[in-house]
Motif scaffolding. Structure first.
Motif, PDB file in Angstrom:
ATOM      1  N   UNK A   1       0.809  -1.226   0.000  1.00 45.27           N
ATOM      2  CA  UNK A   1       0.000   0.000   0.000  1.00 45.27           C
ATOM      3  C   UNK A   1       0.844   1.279   0.000  1.00 45.27           C
ATOM      4  N   UNK A   2       2.041   1.157   0.581  1.00 49.06           N
ATOM      5  CA  UNK A   2       2.913   2.340   0.550  1.00 49.06           C
ATOM      6  C   UNK A   2       3.304   2.658  -0.882  1.00 49.06           C
ATOM      7  N   UNK A   3       3.490   3.930  -1.138  1.00 44.09           N
ATOM      8  CA  UNK A   3       4.044   4.301  -2.434  1.00 44.09           C
ATOM      9  C   UNK A   3       5.411   4.927  -2.214  1.00 44.09           C
ATOM     10  N   UNK A   4       6.267   4.794  -3.219  1.00 45.80           N
ATOM     11  CA  UNK A   4       7.596   5.396  -3.139  1.00 45.80           C
ATOM     12  C   UNK A   4       7.803   6.287  -4.345  1.00 45.80           C
ATOM     13  N   UNK A   5       8.191   7.517  -4.082  1.00 46.67           N
ATOM     14  CA  UNK A   5       8.536   8.437  -5.171  1.00 46.67           C
ATOM     15  C   UNK A   5      10.022   8.741  -5.062  1.00 46.67           C
ATOM     16  N   UNK A   6      10.763   8.512  -6.141  1.00 41.88           N
ATOM     17  CA  UNK A   6      12.178   8.860  -6.101  1.00 41.88           C
ATOM     18  C   UNK A   6      12.391  10.255  -6.657  1.00 41.88           C
ATOM     19  N   UNK A   7      12.933  11.138  -5.850  1.00 39.55           N
ATOM     20  CA  UNK A   7      13.244  12.486  -6.322  1.00 39.55           C
ATOM     21  C   UNK A   7      14.643  12.421  -6.921  1.00 39.55           C
ATOM     22  N   UNK A   8      14.728  12.642  -8.222  1.00 42.34           N
ATOM     23  CA  UNK A   8      15.964  12.397  -8.955  1.00 42.34           C
ATOM     24  C   UNK A   8      16.829  13.662  -9.003  1.00 42.34           C
ATOM     25  N   UNK A   9      17.877  13.666  -8.207  1.00 37.69           N
ATOM     26  CA  UNK A   9      18.782  14.824  -8.145  1.00 37.69           C
ATOM     27  C   UNK A   9      20.232  14.364  -8.227  1.00 37.69           C
ATOM     28  N   UNK A  10      20.522  13.426  -9.106  1.00 36.18           N
ATOM     29  CA  UNK A  10      21.887  12.909  -9.227  1.00 36.18           C
ATOM     30  C   UNK A  10      22.326  12.297  -7.912  1.00 36.18           C
ATOM     31  N   UNK A  11      23.502  12.721  -7.427  1.00 34.26           N
ATOM     32  CA  UNK A  11      24.019  12.092  -6.199  1.00 34.26           C
ATOM     33  C   UNK A  11      23.321  12.612  -4.935  1.00 34.26           C
ATOM     34  N   UNK A  12      22.333  13.503  -5.097  1.00 28.41           N
ATOM     35  CA  UNK A  12      21.548  13.950  -3.950  1.00 28.41           C
ATOM     36  C   UNK A  12      20.101  13.432  -4.038  1.00 28.41           C
ATOM     37  N   UNK A  15      14.378   9.056  -1.699  1.00 24.60           N
ATOM     38  CA  UNK A  15      13.018   8.553  -1.833  1.00 24.60           C
ATOM     39  C   UNK A  15      12.049   9.259  -0.875  1.00 24.60           C
ATOM     40  N   UNK A  16      10.804   9.401  -1.315  1.00 24.72           N
ATOM     41  CA  UNK A  16       9.710   9.812  -0.431  1.00 24.72           C
ATOM     42  C   UNK A  16       8.802   8.598  -0.278  1.00 24.72           C
ATOM     43  N   UNK A  17       8.654   8.125   0.959  1.00 23.22           N
ATOM     44  CA  UNK A  17       7.718   7.037   1.216  1.00 23.22           C
ATOM     45  C   UNK A  17       6.389   7.657   1.639  1.00 23.22           C
ATOM     46  N   UNK A  18       5.321   7.181   1.056  1.00 22.79           N
ATOM     47  CA  UNK A  18       3.993   7.724   1.357  1.00 22.79           C
ATOM     48  C   UNK A  18       3.056   6.570   1.702  1.00 22.79           C
ATOM     49  N   UNK A  19       2.312   6.694   2.810  1.00 26.89           N
ATOM     50  CA  UNK A  19       1.382   5.642   3.181  1.00 26.89           C
ATOM     51  C   UNK A  19       1.014   5.732   4.657  1.00 26.89           C
TER      52      UNK A  19
END
Lengths: 367, 367
Positions: A1-12, A15-19
């Protein structure tokens, strides 16, 4: 049920876990804590609710040295003095460069803690656990941290990215109803500025969101963060399209400033500001009257105020708007809507229409 | 006659100009000032000497809005409170995100100003005009900025690179003799840790440097900055070779702390610390007795103290050295010399030799 969004900033990147119930899952936190020293920064409102839970989660699998700082709650405490209290606690506990700061609270706690993390020993790791809907959809992405100065908001700060963000929908159960609505204003914003399908989804699901359905909240937070991440990736340094994230903010800031911070919540002022932007867009012949009504309706369903304070005259708005930092060389630029799902930053609107919009009061978008 | 060293850091690269009378050459500054607002940060010692010159230079070709902040002089003022005074001045003058800060002073002014630039509106441009030999060869490269906290030195700060550095040898004419010597200790350090040819050059030219010959100073500053830039490029985050820049510093910090800051200058303590490191390296059988004498001699020619304070016992040194931040897990690591021009960071030395070194007093390297 959790969702994961990867914020893509190269070496920075992070992930944002939401749920729901993320706060009790140690496996979401421990991979992102590199040393063994953890400082939780929270406030007097959130500490009694969630500090013990978070500590238990942290200590359930690893032998961390966990300490905490509890700051006073409220925007008026978003100051360098509070950042210094965090430094005091870090040094009194002899925290080193491999320590991790965890921000457990709303946007103010996130901003203060992020700046402390950026500046302690020239930069240490930090983790965000936003506890308001507004901070879950707003401060989770973008890396802006900082504090206010008596002469200006957010004047002192740094760009500093977290290691991970946990947006736990379950902590929203204790959020005052007004703050849930204020958070929804920012959620609705993403639909308006760039995601028409999301706006329709919001129209269909606004009552479930108001009832705090975990699954719907997860989806709404995910899509808001995704939209913000796309905008930020496109324009990290805020030279162009990122400014569309300020839909409703120039009108909203005028309301906040005039009413005194705290009387109107930021999200409430932005909600009304978005309706004013929609009204002006309609007067310019861009937005249809029908779409303008859709904006008014969804705000109403989210229990957001649909008109500016009665005593604010057009001149009063203009005075505030001209000192807004988005005014370049006296040229007032606003974020307006070409249609639902397409925002533009422009100074190309008629002064007469702006006046009519500022005078409309409770009839925004209606005649 | 000017020399230019390019510090190569990708999109954060910048030039260091080194030579005489740079302060009166607007062409070195103006290309690096992007907005029209310039804030000069200096102190009560440097302001009467060079502030007017710098302002005249700035205003000779461009219509900048130039303001200044004059801070009290001294390490004890390297605090967050002084950084806040800079924020006050920036906001009172309504400086925006395209403003430029210029640090006109020694290491303390550079560190404070750099941190203010890193944090004002989440980061604005800054320019360094170091006015001591120490800051010209040390703070010009590396991007470390920050302030002290009552519980620790340099605990609050950021990595922030300048747009340009001007190292003007002419401003050294007003530098107290002791501070010139202290700066030369750091210059000599670069020869010792990684540049044997430079060490020989220094042996040949030390009296000319003490007489403040512009050409020799230019060369010495250039080669020092070049060496530091090479080390920093190799190890930006200070995990390995960058630690060799601390030659003499662990011994030196013990002296500074025991004597109270300000009684021994940092460079003086580092000078004696380098001789102690050379002595221990000789006892370990690495450095020849002859090379150890060369270290002693060049320090003497630079008028640097060649022995630690008489009242400091070996135990006193050890107590201080064990709380030094370079101690990892109770394991004392020191920068020692394999030979002149080759430093190593090691905990592989005998305790007996360390004790003998700490007890040697005025006989360091001599029996």
């Amino acid at each position: 049920m959790n969702q994961i969004l990867n914020v893509d900033l190269g070496d920075r990147s992070y992930p944002i876990h939401i749920g729901a119930e993320l706060l009790s899952q140690p496996g979401l936190l421990t991979p992102h804590i590199h040393g063994h020293q953890v400082m939780i920064v929270t406030n007097t409102t959130v500490a009694p609710l969630y500090l013990d839970t978070l500590k238990r989660t942290l200590l359930s699998t690893e032998q961390y040295q966990v300490a905490n700082v509890i700051l006073p709650d409220g925007e008026e405490h978003k100051t360098l003095a509070q950042v210094n209290l965090i430094f005091d606690a870090l040094l009194e506990n002899r925290f080193n460069r491999t320590c991790t700061l965890i921000a457990l609270g709303g946007g103010v706690i996130g901003d203060i803690t992020g700046f402390a993390a950026a500046s302690y020993q020239r930069g240490v790791n930090f983790i965000q656990i936003p506890t308001t809907l507004l901070s879950q959809v707003d401060s989770s992405v973008g890396g802006k941290t900082g504090v206010n100065h008596p002469l200006g908001k957010n004047m002192i700060g740094a760009f500093w990215q977290p290691q991970v963000v946990l947006a736990d929908t379950r902590v929203l159960k204790t959020l005052p109803a007004r703050e849930l609505s204020a958070g929804l204003a920012e959620v609705i914003k993403y639909g308006l500025i760039r995601d028409p399908d999301f706006f329709i989804w919001l129209e269909d699901n606004i009552s479930g969101l108001m009832a705090m359905d975990d699954e719907l909240l997860t989806e709404a937070i995910f899509r808001s963060c995704q939209n913000k991440a796309d905008v930020v990736a496109e324009d990290e340094k805020e030279h162009g399209v990122r400014a569309t994230l300020n839909l409703g903010h120039t009108f909203g800031h005028a309301i906040e400033t005039e009413q005194g911070y705290g009387n109107w919540l930021h999200g409430e002022a932005v909600g009304t500001g978005m309706l004013m932007a929609a009204d002006l867009s309609w007067r310019e012949g861009w937005l249809s009257k029908e779409d303008c009504s859709r904006v008014r309706q969804i705000l109403a369903h989210a229990n957001l105020p649909a008109e500016p304070p009665a005593q604010m005259s057009a001149q009063c708005f203009i005075d505030h708007m001209l000192v807004d930092k988005k005014v370049l060389d006296g040229n007032l630029r606003l974020v307006l809507l070409k249609t639902i799902g397409q925002a533009v930053v422009t100074s190309d609107f008629s002064e007469m229409h702006l006046h009519a919009c500022l005078e409309a009061g409770k009839n925004l978008g209606q005649k």
